[in-house]
Design a protein around this motif. Structure first.
Motif, short mmCIF file in Angstrom:
data_model
loop_
_atom_site.label_atom_id
_atom_site.label_comp_id
_atom_site.label_asym_id
_atom_site.label_seq_id
_atom_site.Cartn_x
_atom_site.Cartn_y
_atom_site.Cartn_z
N ALA D 78 3.17 3.55 9.24
CA ALA D 78 3.10 4.77 10.06
C ALA D 78 4.00 5.85 9.48
N VAL D 79 5.19 5.45 9.03
CA VAL D 79 6.13 6.42 8.46
C VAL D 79 5.53 7.08 7.22
N THR D 80 4.99 6.26 6.30
CA THR D 80 4.48 6.84 5.05
C THR D 80 3.25 7.73 5.31
N SER D 81 2.53 7.46 6.39
CA SER D 81 1.38 8.34 6.68
C SER D 81 1.78 9.47 7.64
N GLY D 82 3.10 9.68 7.77
CA GLY D 82 3.56 10.84 8.53
C GLY D 82 3.46 10.70 10.05
N GLN D 83 3.24 9.47 10.53
CA GLN D 83 3.13 9.28 11.99
C GLN D 83 4.16 8.29 12.49
N GLY D 84 5.36 8.40 11.91
CA GLY D 84 6.38 7.41 12.22
C GLY D 84 6.89 7.44 13.66
N ASN D 85 7.08 8.63 14.20
CA ASN D 85 7.79 8.75 15.48
C ASN D 85 7.21 7.90 16.61
N GLU D 86 5.90 7.95 16.76
CA GLU D 86 5.26 7.19 17.84
C GLU D 86 5.51 5.68 17.64
N ALA D 87 5.36 5.23 16.40
CA ALA D 87 5.57 3.81 16.10
C ALA D 87 7.03 3.41 16.34
N ILE D 88 7.95 4.32 16.01
CA ILE D 88 9.39 4.01 16.15
C ILE D 88 9.76 3.97 17.64
N GLU D 89 9.17 4.89 18.41
CA GLU D 89 9.48 4.86 19.85
C GLU D 89 8.92 3.58 20.50
N GLU D 90 7.74 3.17 20.08
CA GLU D 90 7.17 1.91 20.59
C GLU D 90 8.10 0.73 20.22
N LEU D 91 8.57 0.76 18.97
CA LEU D 91 9.48 -0.30 18.51
C LEU D 91 10.75 -0.36 19.36
N MET D 92 11.37 0.79 19.59
CA MET D 92 12.63 0.79 20.33
C MET D 92 12.41 0.32 21.77
N GLU D 93 11.28 0.71 22.33
CA GLU D 93 10.95 0.30 23.70
C GLU D 93 10.90 -1.23 23.81
N VAL D 94 10.22 -1.84 22.84
CA VAL D 94 10.09 -3.31 22.91
C VAL D 94 11.42 -4.00 22.57
N MET D 95 12.22 -3.38 21.70
CA MET D 95 13.51 -3.99 21.38
C MET D 95 14.45 -3.95 22.60
N LYS D 96 14.32 -2.90 23.42
CA LYS D 96 15.13 -2.82 24.64
C LYS D 96 14.81 -3.98 25.58
N ARG D 97 13.53 -4.21 25.78
CA ARG D 97 13.12 -5.35 26.61
C ARG D 97 13.64 -6.66 26.06
N PHE D 98 13.47 -6.75 24.74
CA PHE D 98 13.74 -8.00 24.06
C PHE D 98 15.23 -8.33 24.09
N SER D 99 16.07 -7.32 24.14
CA SER D 99 17.51 -7.56 24.04
C SER D 99 18.14 -7.81 25.41
N LYS D 100 17.34 -7.88 26.44
CA LYS D 100 17.89 -8.12 27.79
C LYS D 100 18.33 -9.56 27.95
#
Lengths: 100, 100, 100, 100
Positions: D78-100
């Motif tokens: 996603a980053v290399t195709s210029g659409q990183g932000n959405e993918a990164i926000e999805e990642l952080m969202e799931v990491m928050k859940r995961f780290s509980k």
């Protein structure tokens, strides 16, 4: 959890106990200030995250000591006077929050 | 993790970004001082544990914001310049610590 | 923590208590199998991570129930017979592991 | 998080990758069954809690591997195709859940 079973521990903390906890919290306060400085100096994100993890670990340690004293005094006292269940449920509730 | 890939973020934090993080850390510092006062006043253990849990949650929130910016800038930059793997492994390493 | 204070709970679990815990664990076992299927079907990573988080939450819930019963029976029993400290230290030790 | 950016990883998992993850999950499934047996045999609560902690740690480990592959493939893509932000926000969202 807006209302708790007590306002104070059933056995008051000694001056020595208070001082030990306050000293650890002062060190944690210093660590939090240290991160502010790191942000101001624009330090590397990973370096900052490692420091935040260290503070979280230090806070957990203090928390577990507070919890241990709580079980040894307040909860034990409730148990011996036949009113353990309410104190134990309050304990588990706060441990759930704390372990997040 | 004694050595990191960088000393600074690849894109420097703006003054606004720094201020936002520092302000949150100042609030956390105030919360830590608040707990010291609670200990001094010999407040109930469970009340103190709830406050410690709140600080831990606030620190995690700051940490996730630092991490998100890190991925959006430092890691993304490494990826586009073909050196993503090292940055990603460093990221996962720090997230493991952070999620404890 | 290779040696524990007891081999069994001081108050044996009733058949109903055992069944309740085993049923929850069976559901968790099914969830773990569900993730295996997701991996086999090459499902999206984030979807898998959400499921893993759900299992962790379910396991924590079972763990807190086991812990609550432990405090209400084994630890309370130790406290009333004047041997609380050892049981409380064992409890805090396992809660530290559990909250990681 | 009911909707995700993708149905599948952008780079399909190889058979070897699938097998490695499934094998670890099979071991975890076995550990969950092991706890059911411990409950049936009315084993000591602390012993059970140690085993639950071990499963949680094993699940976290699998989760971090899934997350690392996700960042190395899906997020990097996603980053290399210029659409990183959405993918990164999805990642952080799931990491928050995961780290509980």
């Amino acid at each position: 959890m807006d209302k708790f079973l007590h306002e104070h521990p059933v056995t008051p903390r000694t001056e020595g106990e208070k001082k030990a906890v306050v000293n650890r919290l002062k060190r944690i306060e210093g660590q939090v200030r240290g991160i502010q400085k790191m942000v101001d100096e624009d330090r590397y994100c990973v370096d900052i995250l490692v420091q935040i993890s260290a503070i979280n670990a230090a806070l957990k340690k203090v928390g577990f000591e507070v919890a241990e004293r709580h079980v040894k005094h307040c909860v034990s006292d409730a148990v011996t006077s036949g009113q353990g269940n309410e104190a134990i449920e309050e304990l588990m509730e706060v441990m759930k929050r704390f372990s997040k």
